[in-house]
Design a protein around this motif. Sequence first.
Motif, PDB file in Angstrom:
ATOM      1  N   ASP A 550       0.839  -1.200   0.000  1.00  0.00           N
ATOM      2  CA  ASP A 550       0.000   0.000   0.000  1.00  0.00           C
ATOM      3  C   ASP A 550       0.878   1.256   0.000  1.00  0.00           C
ATOM      4  O   ASP A 550       1.572   1.527   0.975  1.00  0.00           O
ATOM      5  N   PRO A 551       0.837   2.067  -1.072  1.00  0.00           N
ATOM      6  CA  PRO A 551       1.635   3.301  -1.093  1.00  0.00           C
ATOM      7  C   PRO A 551       1.268   4.267   0.036  1.00  0.00           C
ATOM      8  O   PRO A 551       2.113   5.039   0.492  1.00  0.00           O
ATOM      9  N   VAL A 552       0.018   4.217   0.498  1.00  0.00           N
ATOM     10  CA  VAL A 552      -0.390   5.096   1.605  1.00  0.00           C
ATOM     11  C   VAL A 552       0.392   4.755   2.863  1.00  0.00           C
ATOM     12  O   VAL A 552       0.803   5.641   3.624  1.00  0.00           O
ATOM     13  N   ALA A 553       0.604   3.462   3.100  1.00  0.00           N
ATOM     14  CA  ALA A 553       1.377   3.049   4.274  1.00  0.00           C
ATOM     15  C   ALA A 553       2.781   3.647   4.211  1.00  0.00           C
ATOM     16  O   ALA A 553       3.307   4.118   5.226  1.00  0.00           O
ATOM     17  N   ALA A 591       9.374   2.196  -3.645  1.00  0.00           N
ATOM     18  CA  ALA A 591      10.356   3.039  -4.333  1.00  0.00           C
ATOM     19  C   ALA A 591      10.010   4.523  -4.339  1.00  0.00           C
ATOM     20  O   ALA A 591      10.923   5.357  -4.267  1.00  0.00           O
ATOM     21  N   PRO A 592       8.759   4.928  -4.444  1.00  0.00           N
ATOM     22  CA  PRO A 592       8.474   6.370  -4.437  1.00  0.00           C
ATOM     23  C   PRO A 592       8.781   7.054  -3.101  1.00  0.00           C
ATOM     24  O   PRO A 592       8.871   8.279  -3.057  1.00  0.00           O
ATOM     25  N   ALA A 593       8.908   6.287  -2.025  1.00  0.00           N
ATOM     26  CA  ALA A 593       9.210   6.874  -0.715  1.00  0.00           C
ATOM     27  C   ALA A 593      10.710   7.098  -0.619  1.00  0.00           C
ATOM     28  O   ALA A 593      11.494   6.144  -0.526  1.00  0.00           O
ATOM     29  N   GLY A 594      11.128   8.348  -0.617  1.00  0.00           N
ATOM     30  CA  GLY A 594      12.547   8.656  -0.592  1.00  0.00           C
ATOM     31  C   GLY A 594      13.251   8.152   0.646  1.00  0.00           C
ATOM     32  O   GLY A 594      14.469   7.943   0.634  1.00  0.00           O
TER      33      GLY A 594
END
Length: 651
Positions: A550-553, A591-594
Motif C-alpha cells: 500500500d503506497p499510503v502506508a 520506491a516512491p518513498a525517498g
Amino acid sequence: MASSAQSPVQTLPKSLDLIAIGRSSVDLYGQQVGGRLEDMASFAKYLGGSPTNTAAGGARLGLRTGLVTRVGADHMGRFIREELEREGVDVTGVVSDPERLTALVVLGIRDRDNFPLIFYRENCADMALDVADLNPDWLRGTGAVLINGTHLSQPGAFAASVAAARLVKGNGGRVVFDIDYRPVLWGLAGLDRGEDRFVAHAGVTNRLREVLPLCDLIVGTEEEIHILGGVTDTVSALTAIRSLTNAVIVCKRGADGCVAFPGAIPAAVTDGLVVPGYPVEVFNVLGAGDAFMAGFLRGWLRDEPLERCCAWGNACGAIVVSRHGCAPAMPTWPELEWFLAQPSLPRRLRDCAELEHIHWATTRRHRYDELTVLAVDHRSQFEDLARELDADPARIPQFKALALKAVERVAGGDDRFGLLLDGRYGFDALASAADAPYWIGRPIEEPKSRPLVFESSADVATELTEWPLAHVVKCLVFYHPDDPEDLRERQERQLLRLFDACRKTRHEMLAEVIIPAGLPVDATTVARAIRRFYAIGVKPDWWKLEPAADPVAWRNIEAAVLENDPYCRGVVLLGLSAPEEELLASFLAAAPAGIVKGFAVGRTIFYDAARGWLANRLDDDEVVAMMAGKLKTLVDAWRRARADAMGGRAA
C-alpha cells in the motif's frame, strides 16, 4: 611598530580555506572520570593534536581544510589519515614516516580543574616535520595557513612552519598563529606534567616572537599571551606583542569568553572587544581552545564581523568543554546554528538531548543514498535447517563466509552494499569483512523473543564495547502499537536501554520492526509504531521494515520518520522469506518513498543455497554463484523501481 601584516589582495581563487601545520597524534582518553590516571582501566581512541583538531573542527563547520604533518607508517598513523579523510580534511600534506612511530597522548579527567596527560613524543613522527615535507603547489592553493607554537620547539618543524607561512603569505594568503604553549614539549616541565600550561622562559618567548611579523591573526589564552609577550601582566604582554605585529590578537578567557584587539592595545584588557562566553558546566577543558579556533576561523576566513567570529569561537568552545574528547567533540555547522538559535540552554549541556542528537547525526560516517544488504544474521533458522538435514552445525560459519564472497562478487567494492552477520556463527565472516568497504549490521536480540530479550550480557552496553565501531547494532522487535500495556512497556524499556548503550558506545542502531502474525494491520500501524518509538526517545539511525503493497502506508511511514528525525539515515526493506516475485512487487510500492534506501533480504536469497550446501548437493562455487545471482536480481530490480519512481516524480 612592525610594518602592516595585512595580506595583499588575493588574485587567484583558492582550493582550500585553511591548511594547518603541526601536531598530529592519537589521543587515548581515560573513560573513568573523577579518578587518578593511574586508576583508569579503559581508554577511548580519538584523533588528536591541536592543529589536527582545528582542521577537523573547521571541516565540520564547512571550511575546506587541509593538514601538514607526519604520522608513523603504522596502525595509528593509518587511523589518523583515515579519520581525517572521513572528516573531509585534505591529507595531501600528511607524510608517512617509516622510521618513527605516531605520537600518542594519554589523557584523563580528574575533576573540573585537573586533566592529567602524558605526551608520548620521544622521536615521534610529527615533531620530525621538515621543510622537505612541504608541497609548495598545494600550499599556494590555500587562503590561510595555521602554524602552531608547540611545533616551533623543534628546528625542522620551525623551519617548515616559517617556510609555509612565507609561501602562503607571498601568494596572497593569511597567516594564523595559535600560540599553543605546552611547557613539557619545550623540556620545561616533568614528563608527568603534561597538563602544565605556563613556565616563564626567555628562550621560548624569543623563538615564538620570530614568527610575529608574518602573522595576520594570533590566538592564545592569557598564559600563552604571557609567554609570547615575555611578561605575566596581560596588558604589558599584549603591548609587547603589538610592538612586533599589526595582527589581530585574540585572548581566550575560558568561561568569560574572549577579548579581541584589532588595533592599539588599551589600558585594560576589558577595554578591548569583549565577547562573553556561555555559562555551561565544564566537563573537559581539553580541546576547547582548538574548537574556539575552528569556530573563530569559520567566520574570520569568510570576512564575518570580528564580534561574530568571537561569538562562534566561544560557542564552539562551550560545546566542547561539555564533552569527552577533543576532535570527536567538535561541533558541526548545523549543531552550531542550533546552539546559537536557542534563547536558553541547560547549564549541563551534555544532557541536552536535541543538541547531542544533532551532533551524533551530523558526524556519522558516510552517506547512503542506496543500501542493498544480504542478511545472513539468522541463527535459529540455520540451526533448525542443520537439524532437519542432520548436518553438522559447525559448518554454518563456513556458509556465512561464502555469503560474504557472494556479496563481493556482486558488489566488487561498491560501498552501497552490505551484510547482516551475527557474532555466533558469522564471527569469521565479520573479521574478513573488516577490510572491505561494506556496511555491516549485527544482531543483538535473542531470536524470536517477545518480549524483547538481548542475546548478550545482561548489560548490553558492556557487550557493545567489544564490537568494532563500524558494526551497526540491529535489533529485531516483534511489536504492535496496540500491544497490552505491560508488554509494550517491557519492550520499550529494552529499546531505550539499547539506544542509550549504542550512543554511549558510538554504535549506530538499526531498529527492525515486525508486526506479530495474526494482529490487525492497516496503513497506519507501522507508522504509529515508529511514532511511539520516537515519543519515548528512541531515534534509530536506520529502520528495517516489512514490505507493504500500500503506497499510503509508505507515505505514512515517511512522514512519521521525517517529522521526528530528519537526520534518520533511512529505511531498508526486509524479506520475510517472501518469494522473489512478491519482493519485486513490494519494491514498486516502496520506491516512491525517498526514505526507503533499499533492502536487507536474507532467506529469499540464501535459503535454497544453504539447504543444498548443507545437504552436500551444492559445492562452494555453486552456492556463491546462486546467492550472487539472486542478490543481483534484487539489486537490479530495486534500482529500476527507484529510477522509475524518481522519473515519475520529476514528470
